[in-house]
Scaffold this motif. Sequence first.
Motif, PDB file in Angstrom:
ATOM      1  N   GLU A 112       0.823  -1.532  -0.100  1.00  0.00           N
ATOM      2  CA  GLU A 112       0.170  -0.185   0.014  1.00  0.00           C
ATOM      3  C   GLU A 112       0.627   1.096  -0.034  1.00  0.00           C
ATOM      4  O   GLU A 112       2.347   1.547   0.869  1.00  0.00           O
ATOM      5  N   THR A 113       0.376   2.613  -0.368  1.00  0.00           N
ATOM      6  CA  THR A 113       1.151   3.639  -0.784  1.00  0.00           C
ATOM      7  C   THR A 113       0.149   4.616  -0.560  1.00  0.00           C
ATOM      8  O   THR A 113      -1.382   4.305  -0.159  1.00  0.00           O
ATOM      9  N   PRO A 114       0.642   5.925  -0.584  1.00  0.00           N
ATOM     10  CA  PRO A 114      -0.558   6.574  -0.251  1.00  0.00           C
ATOM     11  C   PRO A 114      -1.559   6.382  -1.010  1.00  0.00           C
ATOM     12  O   PRO A 114      -2.549   7.405  -0.759  1.00  0.00           O
ATOM     13  N   GLU A 150       4.258  -5.809  -6.878  1.00  0.00           N
ATOM     14  CA  GLU A 150       5.905  -5.641  -6.530  1.00  0.00           C
ATOM     15  C   GLU A 150       6.135  -6.972  -7.614  1.00  0.00           C
ATOM     16  O   GLU A 150       6.296  -7.796  -7.358  1.00  0.00           O
ATOM     17  N   VAL A 151       6.402  -6.127  -9.501  1.00  0.00           N
ATOM     18  CA  VAL A 151       6.540  -7.151 -10.154  1.00  0.00           C
ATOM     19  C   VAL A 151       7.845  -7.698 -10.315  1.00  0.00           C
ATOM     20  O   VAL A 151       7.725  -9.620 -10.486  1.00  0.00           O
ATOM     21  N   ALA A 152       8.641  -6.798  -9.440  1.00  0.00           N
ATOM     22  CA  ALA A 152      10.372  -7.325  -9.171  1.00  0.00           C
ATOM     23  C   ALA A 152      10.227  -9.533  -8.597  1.00  0.00           C
ATOM     24  O   ALA A 152      10.313 -10.325  -8.268  1.00  0.00           O
ATOM     25  N   ASP A 166       6.599   6.496  -3.884  1.00  0.00           N
ATOM     26  CA  ASP A 166       6.714   5.799  -3.249  1.00  0.00           C
ATOM     27  C   ASP A 166       6.302   3.892  -4.183  1.00  0.00           C
ATOM     28  O   ASP A 166       6.392   3.530  -3.187  1.00  0.00           O
ATOM     29  N   LYS A 167       6.271   4.067  -5.412  1.00  0.00           N
ATOM     30  CA  LYS A 167       6.466   3.092  -5.738  1.00  0.00           C
ATOM     31  C   LYS A 167       7.808   2.710  -5.752  1.00  0.00           C
ATOM     32  O   LYS A 167       9.140   3.367  -5.942  1.00  0.00           O
ATOM     33  N   PHE A 213       2.507  -1.982 -10.743  1.00  0.00           N
ATOM     34  CA  PHE A 213       1.137  -1.378 -11.416  1.00  0.00           C
ATOM     35  C   PHE A 213       0.801  -0.993 -10.056  1.00  0.00           C
ATOM     36  O   PHE A 213      -0.136  -2.247  -9.129  1.00  0.00           O
ATOM     37  N   ALA A 214      -0.646  -0.160 -10.532  1.00  0.00           N
ATOM     38  CA  ALA A 214      -1.793   0.055  -9.286  1.00  0.00           C
ATOM     39  C   ALA A 214      -2.786  -1.054  -9.701  1.00  0.00           C
ATOM     40  O   ALA A 214      -3.446  -1.703 -10.447  1.00  0.00           O
ATOM     41  N   LEU A 215      -3.568  -1.762  -8.332  1.00  0.00           N
ATOM     42  CA  LEU A 215      -4.052  -2.575  -8.251  1.00  0.00           C
ATOM     43  C   LEU A 215      -5.552  -1.549  -7.870  1.00  0.00           C
ATOM     44  O   LEU A 215      -6.113  -2.310  -8.282  1.00  0.00           O
ATOM     45  N   TRP A 216      -4.793  -0.897  -6.710  1.00  0.00           N
ATOM     46  CA  TRP A 216      -6.395  -0.452  -6.442  1.00  0.00           C
ATOM     47  C   TRP A 216      -6.149   1.085  -6.180  1.00  0.00           C
ATOM     48  O   TRP A 216      -4.769   1.834  -6.175  1.00  0.00           O
TER      49      TRP A 216
END
Length: 444
Positions: free
Chosen positions: A112-114, A120-122, A149-150, A156-159
């Motif tokens: 989660e980020t702000p 996390e593709v890695a 923040d990524k 990529f954004a899931l939400w």
Amino acid sequence: MYVCGPTVYDLPHIGHGRANLTFDILRRYLSFTGLKVHHVANVTDVDDNIIKRATELGRTEPDVAAEFEAHWWESMEALGDLRPQDVPHATQYIEDMVALVGDLVGRGMAYETPDGVYLEVAKVEGYGLLAQQSLESLQAGARVEANEDKRSPLDFALWKKAKEGEPSWESPWGRGRPGWHTECVVMSLDLLGEGFDLHGGGQDLKFPHHENERAQAVADGKAFARHWMHHGWVEVEGTKMSKSLGNFSTLPDLLARSDPRAYRVLVLRAHYRSPIEVTPDTLADAEKALARLDGLVRRFPDAGVAELLAETAEGFVVEGTPPAVDVDAEALAAFRARMDNDLDTPGALAAIFELVTAAHSAADGGDETEGARLAHSAAVLLAALGLSLRGDEAEVDEGSARLVAERDEARRARDFARADTLRDELVARGWTVEDTPSGTAIRR
Ligand SMILES: [Zn+2]
């Protein structure tokens, strides 16, 4: 098969037409070979573009989405595309998407980020498989973003957490909406199950959309699509068609300007992975090819081609069984050999045109029965590609109508010599003449 569908905020463009024709042809052909096809295509009814459009128009998002979805189906119907058996909408799957995102966070694959939740593709095994690039080279080529923040620019954004005034739904991360890549994973796995056969879309969806769909399934420990199929793009006057280039032209425009079947012919004439050029010239050329095919029905009306088409087009698609019609064995084998070779539609269409020539040659040589048999075969194979033929009767001109009336008069007066002369005149004008209980009937 799962095919990525439209985001409904504008009229469908020409590229959408190709996408739908490509998968309609595939579906019809697979059904023709006896396979049962479960075709799923989604509708994205919540996204940044829809929100933007609704704001511009001063309307609600669902209202805008419903209007453009209606335009979408209207165009697809005009193209002769069968509707997918399932059309899931993103807004119907929010709960399931929240559940998937929760799973991925729980597995330590997402964070989660702000402003949202990111994958996390890695941590995803084989990320870059569809792009055919390593994680390192993808990372080197990635656009540097302001979002600090990524953990990686590729995440990529899931939400997406809701901004003021945007449509939003409850989630463990506060109100928000799902990222685009998440809906297709959830809907395809729900409707088709793990390890489904085929996932399709345009070449431009390969990366990042499809890569990111696959990444979520893998991160969630699920088997995803076993095969991927990506079609080439559409060129308009030699350049890639896109809105940003200003050569954007809508599909309803094209359908109003040409025989809608012409676009299918254009799509068939190119391999699905190759680009196609859609211009007034290429469409006119496709219409010429159609005229030749339609000529088959006019010459061989007794082959029952028109009825057969209606029957098979529905019949074998619904039942999932090959049509119970005779197709010349050699022609069928040639057609299938081409189609089974990575959907070589240009080769298959060329084989059908050879069959058309053979039908005319047989009839020219006096063997009408053989001509009709070959014509029938050609029509069945065209139906397997979703191409219907039109044997529309030509309008009866005034002169011919007068001759018909005079001939009926002569027959009533039992003046058969006169009736025969009038018949010859009609034949000379290109009509086939028949005596029916209601009088003289003529057709081209
Ligand atoms: Zn998709």
